[in-house]
Motif scaffolding. Structure first.
Motif, PDB file in Angstrom:
ATOM      1  N   VAL A 199       4.423  28.755  12.817  1.00  0.00           N
ATOM      2  CA  VAL A 199       4.886  28.965  11.441  1.00  0.00           C
ATOM      3  C   VAL A 199       5.781  27.815  10.995  1.00  0.00           C
ATOM      4  CG1 VAL A 199       6.311  30.429   9.959  1.00  0.00           C
ATOM      5  CG2 VAL A 199       4.659  31.461  11.523  1.00  0.00           C
ATOM      6  N   TYR A 200       6.673  27.389  11.867  1.00  0.00           N
ATOM      7  CA  TYR A 200       7.547  26.265  11.520  1.00  0.00           C
ATOM      8  C   TYR A 200       6.744  24.994  11.272  1.00  0.00           C
ATOM      9  CZ  TYR A 200      10.637  22.292  12.217  1.00  0.00           C
ATOM     10  OH  TYR A 200      11.292  21.096  12.077  1.00  0.00           O
ATOM     11  N   VAL A 233       4.174  32.133  17.905  1.00  0.00           N
ATOM     12  CA  VAL A 233       4.071  32.418  16.469  1.00  0.00           C
ATOM     13  C   VAL A 233       5.138  31.685  15.661  1.00  0.00           C
ATOM     14  CG1 VAL A 233       4.290  34.230  14.731  1.00  0.00           C
ATOM     15  CG2 VAL A 233       2.858  34.597  16.737  1.00  0.00           C
ATOM     16  N   PRO A 234       6.431  31.808  15.978  1.00  0.00           N
ATOM     17  CA  PRO A 234       7.426  31.089  15.161  1.00  0.00           C
ATOM     18  C   PRO A 234       7.276  29.574  15.223  1.00  0.00           C
ATOM     19  CG  PRO A 234       8.451  32.023  17.129  1.00  0.00           C
ATOM     20  CD  PRO A 234       7.074  32.602  17.038  1.00  0.00           C
ATOM     21  N   VAL A 235       6.799  29.051  16.353  1.00  0.00           N
ATOM     22  CA  VAL A 235       6.601  27.608  16.455  1.00  0.00           C
ATOM     23  C   VAL A 235       5.503  27.157  15.498  1.00  0.00           C
ATOM     24  CG1 VAL A 235       5.946  25.722  17.982  1.00  0.00           C
ATOM     25  CG2 VAL A 235       7.401  27.561  18.847  1.00  0.00           C
TER      26      VAL A 235
END
Length: 411
Positions: free
Chosen positions: A226-227, A222-224
């Motif tokens: 989003v980035y 998820v954070p990857v």
């Protein structure tokens, strides 16, 4: 021919039984599985052939080209893809097992060519390669999808593989997956990377990795993602477009690609305007013959046409799921799981992009959208799964059918 001669000729024919008594009456027929893979795939290719010509003819005319002459190139690609699938479906399973590692290595090297002077940029993504002597651009990431599924099938089922040992899986499966995704992201193609990740998840799931690992991988992804979305203004704008309250409403003065697609689907109604009668393909809807071919199908053939395409895609994936559930070979099950997840996720993403339920990512509709690399390697993947189904059905790869196939060879 007399009656006795007819009876003699009839007795000489091989006795064919669909299914096998050894599996029991309730076991799924492997022959039915084989045809659930082959028949929907052929129907989808035919749909793509006809509707692709309809959608691209106007564009070719606007370029001053003869639409029938321009159609010969995609027609040749389709014929080559069908021939490749027909050849690959007769290869035995051991052939796929033996080449799995080398196919992935070749695909990774091929994908890295996008960063060389041979790389080509289209639509903001540098994910194509120009090979001297070949008149079309080649998309190596399509080959990499197939290679990754094949490699994971071998790596996760080889002797000594421990699918519940996270350290071994991190090396055996994690490194190849990360390398493949990284190679695709060299060209900034997030859509293809998402489909490739789904392919890997499908193979890992069928291999039997613990369910909690998938939750961890999902949280880490998820954070990857989003980035990567926020790092690219175009991606961010497309994502905001589908979020209620952030996107711009439909406008006739400045319509988006999705607006044109929805107008095409809406004007088609139940039965469509008729073959060739699309209005949006007249240079209103970009990528009408590739990523947004479903909108043209809905406009010309209506809801019935789009449902037919989606039903064929569902039957194809269902046939692959039957291979995952019932094949006696773990290698075939895991490899097919990756391919089934690849085709299913790509189809879902494409439909969501066309209908406005998701952002426009730029992935084609499997076996339907025009695109030489996508069609060729998707057809190759279908041919490989069909070869697994043939082997499980007891169908001889070459030669005449006989009773040694346990009566399951439908020829």
């Amino acid at each position: 021919m007399g009656a006795s001669a007819v009876r003699t000729w009839w007795r000489s024919l091989p006795r064919v039984r669909f299914g096998s008594g050894e599996r029991g009456a309730s076991a799924p027929s492997p022959v039915v599985t084989y045809y659930l893979i082959i028949v929907p795939a052929v129907v989808l290719v035919v749909f793509g052939l006809l509707m692709g010509f309809s959608a691209s003819a106007v564009t070719n005319i606007a370029k001053g080209e003869n639409p029938y002459v321009a159609f010969l190139r995609p027609l040749a690609i389709i014929v080559i893809a069908l021939l490749v699938a027909a050849v690959l479906q007769v290869l035995p399973e051991r052939a796929w097992w033996s080449v799995a590692r080398w196919v992935l290595l070749a695909a990774l090297i091929f994908q890295c060519l996008v960063m060389t002077p041979l790389g080509a940029t289209e639509g903001g993504n540098t994910n194509w390669v120009h090979i001297p002597g070949i008149p079309v651009l080649v998309q190596p990431s399509e080959f990499l999808k197939l290679a990754l599924a094949l490699f994971l099938g071998r790596a996760l089922t080889r002797p000594g593989a421990r699918v519940r040992d996270w350290k071994q899986m991190l090396v055996t499966a994690g490194i190849p997956v990360v390398l493949s995704l990284g190679a695709v992201m060299l060209g900034q193609d997030l859509g293809t990377a998402i489909v490739m990740a789904a392919c890997a998840f499908g193979a890992l799931w069928v291999a039997g990795l613990p369910g909690k690992w998938f939750a961890g991988m999902g949280l880490a992804a998820v954070p990857v993602v989003v980035y990567l979305v926020f790092a690219n203004p175009t991606r961010l704008a497309r994502v905001k477009q589908v979020i209620p309250g952030l996107g711009t409403p439909p406008s006739t003065s400045a319509p988006t690609q999705t607006d044109h697609a929805l107008w095409a689907l809406g004007s088609g109604g139940w039965t469509g305007l008729g073959p060739g009668a699309s209005r949006e393909k007249w240079n209103y809807l970009p990528a009408a013959h590739t990523d947004f071919i479903l909108a043209i199908i809905g406009e010309e053939l209506g809801l019935l046409g789009t449902c037919t395409v989606l039903a064929c895609l569902g039957l194809l994936v269902w046939g692959m799921v039957r291979v995952c559930q019932n094949h006696s070979s773990a290698f075939a099950r895991v490899t097919t799981g990756g391919i089934a997840a690849w085709i299913a996720s790509q189809g879902i993403i494409n439909v969501m992009s066309v209908t406005g339920l998701g952002p426009v990512i730029g992935v084609p509709l499997p076996l339907v959208s025009y695109g030489g690399s996508s069609l060729l390697f998707t057809a190759a993947a279908v041919g490989m799964v069909a070869s697994f189904a043939r082997g499980e059905a007891g169908m001889r790869m070459l030669g005449r059918p006989d009773e040694s196939s346990a009566g399951r060879d439908p020829r």
